[in-house]
Design an enzyme around this catalytic site. Structure first.
Site, PDB file in Angstrom:
ATOM      1  CD  GLU A  42     -41.018  28.370 -30.072  1.00  0.00           C
ATOM      2  OE1 GLU A  42     -40.341  28.154 -28.815  1.00  0.00           O
ATOM      3  OE2 GLU A  42     -40.701  28.496 -31.223  1.00  0.00           O
ATOM      4  CG  ASN A  98     -45.827  30.918 -34.707  1.00  0.00           C
ATOM      5  OD1 ASN A  98     -46.205  30.174 -35.642  1.00  0.00           O
ATOM      6  ND2 ASN A  98     -44.723  31.075 -34.436  1.00  0.00           N
ATOM      7  CG  HIS A 122     -38.613  24.952 -37.553  1.00  0.00           C
ATOM      8  ND1 HIS A 122     -38.013  26.180 -38.399  1.00  0.00           N
ATOM      9  CD2 HIS A 122     -39.255  26.030 -36.601  1.00  0.00           C
ATOM     10  CE1 HIS A 122     -38.252  27.178 -37.881  1.00  0.00           C
ATOM     11  NE2 HIS A 122     -38.886  27.030 -36.817  1.00  0.00           N
ATOM     12  CD  GLU A 129     -40.926  30.234 -36.351  1.00  0.00           C
ATOM     13  OE1 GLU A 129     -40.028  29.451 -36.122  1.00  0.00           O
ATOM     14  OE2 GLU A 129     -41.736  31.075 -35.517  1.00  0.00           O
ATOM     15  CG  ASP A 177     -36.313  25.951 -41.085  1.00  0.00           C
ATOM     16  OD1 ASP A 177     -37.248  25.048 -40.561  1.00  0.00           O
ATOM     17  OD2 ASP A 177     -35.692  26.730 -40.388  1.00  0.00           O
TER      18      ASP A 177
HETATM   19  O1  G2I Z   1     -35.496  28.580 -32.986  1.00  0.00           O
HETATM   20  C1  G2I Z   1     -35.849  28.748 -34.264  1.00  0.00           C
HETATM   21  C2  G2I Z   1     -37.132  29.522 -34.179  1.00  0.00           C
HETATM   22  C3  G2I Z   1     -38.222  28.729 -33.618  1.00  0.00           C
HETATM   23  N1  G2I Z   1     -39.634  29.472 -33.323  1.00  0.00           N
HETATM   24  C4  G2I Z   1     -39.229  30.873 -32.638  1.00  0.00           C
HETATM   25  C5  G2I Z   1     -38.195  31.799 -33.539  1.00  0.00           C
HETATM   26  O2  G2I Z   1     -38.133  32.791 -33.038  1.00  0.00           O
HETATM   27  C6  G2I Z   1     -36.887  31.048 -33.539  1.00  0.00           C
HETATM   28  O3  G2I Z   1     -36.028  31.877 -34.382  1.00  0.00           O
HETATM   29  C7  G2I Z   1     -34.600  31.691 -33.942  1.00  0.00           C
HETATM   30  C8  G2I Z   1     -33.819  32.883 -34.594  1.00  0.00           C
HETATM   31  O4  G2I Z   1     -33.845  32.352 -35.883  1.00  0.00           O
HETATM   32  C9  G2I Z   1     -32.654  32.769 -33.999  1.00  0.00           C
HETATM   33  O5  G2I Z   1     -31.809  33.856 -34.958  1.00  0.00           O
HETATM   34  O6  G2I Z   1     -34.687  32.078 -32.397  1.00  0.00           O
HETATM   35  C10 G2I Z   1     -33.293  32.244 -31.807  1.00  0.00           C
HETATM   36  C11 G2I Z   1     -33.448  32.379 -30.510  1.00  0.00           C
HETATM   37  O7  G2I Z   1     -34.143  31.507 -29.676  1.00  0.00           O
HETATM   38  C12 G2I Z   1     -32.440  33.199 -32.559  1.00  0.00           C
HETATM   39  O8  G2I Z   1     -30.984  33.049 -32.041  1.00  0.00           O
HETATM   40  C13 G2I Z   1     -30.495  34.116 -31.695  1.00  0.00           C
HETATM   41  C14 G2I Z   1     -29.238  33.647 -30.706  1.00  0.00           C
HETATM   42  O9  G2I Z   1     -29.661  32.522 -29.673  1.00  0.00           O
HETATM   43  C15 G2I Z   1     -28.913  34.940 -29.912  1.00  0.00           C
HETATM   44  O10 G2I Z   1     -27.525  34.525 -29.315  1.00  0.00           O
HETATM   45  C16 G2I Z   1     -28.504  36.065 -31.059  1.00  0.00           C
HETATM   46  O11 G2I Z   1     -28.132  37.031 -30.266  1.00  0.00           O
HETATM   47  O12 G2I Z   1     -30.319  34.935 -32.481  1.00  0.00           O
HETATM   48  C17 G2I Z   1     -29.811  36.362 -31.714  1.00  0.00           C
HETATM   49  C18 G2I Z   1     -29.651  37.136 -32.691  1.00  0.00           C
HETATM   50  O13 G2I Z   1     -28.757  36.815 -33.712  1.00  0.00           O
END
Ligand code: G2I
Length: 450
Positions: A158, A200, A236, A263, A265
């Site tokens: 990103e 990515n 997404h 990714e 969805d």
């Molecule tokens: O935002 C969706 C995805 C976009 N592209 C990059 C991916 O890495 C991203 O994944 C998401 C995860 O699915 C989330 O699970 O990235 C987020 C962070 O930017 C993730 O969220 C984080 C929460 O923000 C935190 O508060 C939490 O501690 O997940 C962490 C673990 O549960």
């Protein structure tokens, strides 16, 4: 038993031929009954993002292990998770996922070495060459730890801006200099030469300013020999899919990189199943599209909360979108990915000398630091071991070395093979690398073989 069946088959064949019937000599591909089997029949993988703390949930693990043959860590391989304090690495979550993958016949995507989000707070507080050095060290350490276990790494995630500029996103990493992305790719290649290295991003699902900016970067990298092997399209998606989704994948593939849906969805609603099917068909139609990953297993596992964006409901039941994907995977038409991957581009490799060995260095420099990748090539007698000697410019020093052991860290430094890369057949090569402070320009390596 086997002989009897062969005879029987021959008899049936002969009879059919005598009767003038058309006989298909190759067995017809059977329809896969799971995503992983159906994708495998098309020479592709079907993966899911995994939160390792859910592996102990029975429903979750049952669906994951039955349907998917690739995994990616939803969070556990990100910078904040793997290097919570500078220089102190924690691979527990990532290692757990890798061993789960191994036990279940799955490949692993690595996500993500560098990203402006989910940085540990110590990195957020750095800038300039200290951030650049820390970032490259992070890439090197993490990719080295997982060396040989990752199918493809999201080396950089990103880094492009949304909107119409087609340019880079502002971030602390971007402010270290525009070459931070290529520096990261070079360090990743040196650390794990076997992993495919991907860029990515999201909002790149059609031909638009952002995807074109990335396209131009990939084209530039290919033309200059910066090691990049693949581009990830996060996908997404909302309630529509751009009409040029497939054409966009194809234009990247035509640059000679693999493309992957990384990714996926899709927002719930009338079109969800159709959009999932359209993405699947697009990947199958592009021979260099090697696989699809959905960003979670069940709707309730998704970061998109109430969008119900995935293929299984919260109880693990298959949704209409699941059937649409499976049907699309099983539908006729097969455009298998090429079986050979072009070797990493290394235009500076010299021809091997007679006997002995030769070495060449590729330098990736920025203000205040550099990464040197060194290629050692055995001459006509092969090597049992090798030593490469290099004199660093005044003020320069080696801060870390991989795939070789360094004696000294400034002035004239000798790099000796480690146990797995000393023995080379005639003309074979090994690579090692090191990171340094100061300027590394003008180093001339000499190689001696034992
Ligand atoms: O935002 C969706 C995805 C976009 N592209 C990059 C991916 O890495 C991203 O994944 C998401 C995860 O699915 C989330 O699970 O990235 C987020 C962070 O930017 C993730 O969220 C984080 C929460 O923000 C935190 O508060 C939490 O501690 O997940 C962490 C673990 O549960």
């Amino acid at each position: 038993m086997r002989r009897k069946r062969a005879l029987l088959t021959t008899g049936i064949l002969a009879g059919a031929l005598a009767a003038g019937m058309a006989v298909a000599l190759a067995p017809a591909a059977s329809a896969g009954t799971t995503l992983r089997a159906a994708a495998a029949e098309k020479g592709r993988y079907f993966g899911a993002a995994v939160a390792t703390n859910k592996l102990s949930d029975n429903t979750y693990a049952t669906v994951l292990n039955r349907e998917f043959n690739s995994v990616v860590a939803e969070n556990e391989m990100k910078w904040d998770a793997t290097e919570p304090q500078q220089g102190r690495f924690n691979y527990s979550g990532g290692d757990r996922l890798v061993s789960h993958a191994r036990a279940n016949g799955m490949s692993v995507r690595g996500h993500a070495l560098l990203w402006h989000q989910q940085q540990p707070s110590w990195a957020q507080g750095l800038s300039g060459s200290s951030l650049r050095n820390a970032a490259i060290n992070h890439v090197t350490q993490v990719a080295t730890h997982f060396r040989g276990q990752i199918y493809a790494w999201d080396v950089v995630n990103e880094a492009f801006a949304d909107g119409g500029s087609g340019g880079r996103r502002d971030s602390n990493l971007q402010r270290t200099g525009n070459d931070w992305i290529e520096a990261a790719f070079r360090a990743a290649r040196a650390a794990d030469p076997g992993a495919k290295l991907c860029y990515n991003d999201y909002n790149t699902d059609g031909i638009n300013a952002k995807s074109t900016g990335i396209y131009n970067m990939v084209r530039d990298f290919k033309s200059r020999g910066v090691p990049i092997d693949c581009v990830g399209f996060q996908s997404h998606l909302g309630t529509t899919i751009p009409g040029d989704y497939q054409a966009n994948l194809q234009r990247f593939a035509d640059l000679g990189v693999e493309v992957q849906i990384t990714e996926l969805d899709v927002m719930t609603g009338g079109n969800q199943a159709n959009i999932y099917a359209a993405v699947t068909r697009a990947c199958l139609a592009v021979s260099r599209c090697t696989g699809i990953t959905v960003w979670g297993v069940r709707d309730c596992d998704s970061w998109r909360g109430s969008d119900n964006a995935l293929l299984f409901d919260c109880s693990g039941n298959k949704k209409a979108a699941y059937n649409a994907v499976l049907d699309a995977l099983n539908a006729g038409g097969n455009n298998p990915p090429p079986t050979t991957t072009p070797p990493p581009n290394n235009p500076t490799t010299p021809p091997p000398g007679q006997g002995g060995c030769t070495a060449s260095v590729t330098l990736n420099s920025w203000t205040g630091g550099f990464v040197a990748n060194v290629k050692v090539t055995a001459g006509s007698s092969g090597t049992r071991g090798w030593t490469v000697t290099m004199t660093l410019p005044g003020g320069a020093s080696v801060t870390n070395t991989w795939s070789a052991t360094a004696s000294g860290n400034s002035g004239t430094v000798r790099f000796t093979n480690v146990d797995y890369n000393g023995q080379l057949g005639a003309g074979q090569s090994a690579e090692f690398g090191f990171q340094g402070n100061g300027s590394g320009s003008g180093m001339t390596p000499t190689c001696s073989a034992s």
